[in-house]
Design an enzyme around this catalytic site. Structure first.
Site, PDB file in Angstrom:
ATOM      1  N   LYS A 297       0.832  -1.279  -0.013  1.00  0.00           N
ATOM      2  CA  LYS A 297       0.026  -0.052  -0.011  1.00  0.00           C
ATOM      3  C   LYS A 297       0.820   1.074   0.029  1.00  0.00           C
ATOM      4  O   LYS A 297       1.896   1.208   0.453  1.00  0.00           O
ATOM      5  CB  LYS A 297      -0.929   0.009   1.152  1.00  0.00           C
ATOM      6  CG  LYS A 297      -0.376   0.284   2.719  1.00  0.00           C
ATOM      7  CD  LYS A 297      -1.441   0.367   3.574  1.00  0.00           C
ATOM      8  CE  LYS A 297      -0.848   0.782   4.909  1.00  0.00           C
ATOM      9  NZ  LYS A 297      -1.831   1.216   5.719  1.00  0.00           N
TER      10      LYS A 297
ATOM     11  N   SER B 124      -8.806   5.324 -14.494  1.00  0.00           N
ATOM     12  CA  SER B 124      -7.724   4.833 -13.748  1.00  0.00           C
ATOM     13  C   SER B 124      -7.259   5.865 -12.613  1.00  0.00           C
ATOM     14  O   SER B 124      -7.824   6.854 -12.248  1.00  0.00           O
ATOM     15  CB  SER B 124      -6.508   4.500 -14.636  1.00  0.00           C
ATOM     16  OG  SER B 124      -6.113   5.685 -15.313  1.00  0.00           O
TER      17      SER B 124
ATOM     18  N   TYR C 164      -7.389   0.782 -11.854  1.00  0.00           N
ATOM     19  CA  TYR C 164      -6.029   0.263 -12.259  1.00  0.00           C
ATOM     20  C   TYR C 164      -5.216   1.332 -12.266  1.00  0.00           C
ATOM     21  O   TYR C 164      -5.346   2.432 -12.377  1.00  0.00           O
ATOM     22  CB  TYR C 164      -6.546  -0.579 -13.407  1.00  0.00           C
ATOM     23  CG  TYR C 164      -6.892   0.431 -14.617  1.00  0.00           C
ATOM     24  CD1 TYR C 164      -5.808   0.707 -15.680  1.00  0.00           C
ATOM     25  CD2 TYR C 164      -8.211   0.722 -15.018  1.00  0.00           C
ATOM     26  CE1 TYR C 164      -6.175   1.669 -16.507  1.00  0.00           C
ATOM     27  CE2 TYR C 164      -8.575   1.469 -15.860  1.00  0.00           C
ATOM     28  CZ  TYR C 164      -7.801   1.803 -16.837  1.00  0.00           C
ATOM     29  OH  TYR C 164      -7.924   2.720 -18.019  1.00  0.00           O
TER      30      TYR C 164
END
Length: 121
Positions: free
Chosen positions: A9, A25, A58
């Site tokens: 993360k 995205s 994404y």
């Protein structure tokens, strides 16, 4: 059997842009991508600390060192410039892989420059 496990993360990144007219995205500075071991096209979850929004998108590669965190397309409606977000990636792992895996946490400052990289768990 496989398990969906935390892979890495980027913690408390600051949104630098929101581009509603892009296909979709999140654009992420390539230095951050490398540090978090994220791949272009990889699915990530975004958690907006400011408003509680949670969504998936994404990854698109941004310029190295620019500090870019840009939400594109519909995701641009989920955050405002300046919001703090957490970018979370998961991976499917076997039980033995999950036992050995150490998730990475990439911590950043107000300009999205890396301040620390550490095992998360």
């Amino acid at each position: 059997m496989t398990f969906e496990m935390l892979y890495s993360k980027i913690h408390r990144a600051r949104v630098t842009d929101a581009n509603l007219n892009y296909v979709g995205s999140i654009t992420i500075d390539s230095n951050l991508l490398d540090a978090a071991k994220l791949r272009v096209g990889q699915k990530v979850d975004i958690v907006n600390i400011n408003n509680g929004e949670r969504f998936s998108t994404y990854v698109i590669k941004g310029a190295a060192g620019a500090g870019d965190i840009c939400l594109n397309g519909a995701a641009a409606r989920k955050a405002q410039i300046g919001d703090k977000i957490i970018i979370i990636a998961y991976a499917s792992m076997s039980e033995s892989e999950a036992d050995e895996h150490k998730p990475i946490a990439v911590l950043v400052d107000e300009n999205n420059a890396i301040t620390e990289i550490r095992d998360f768990i």
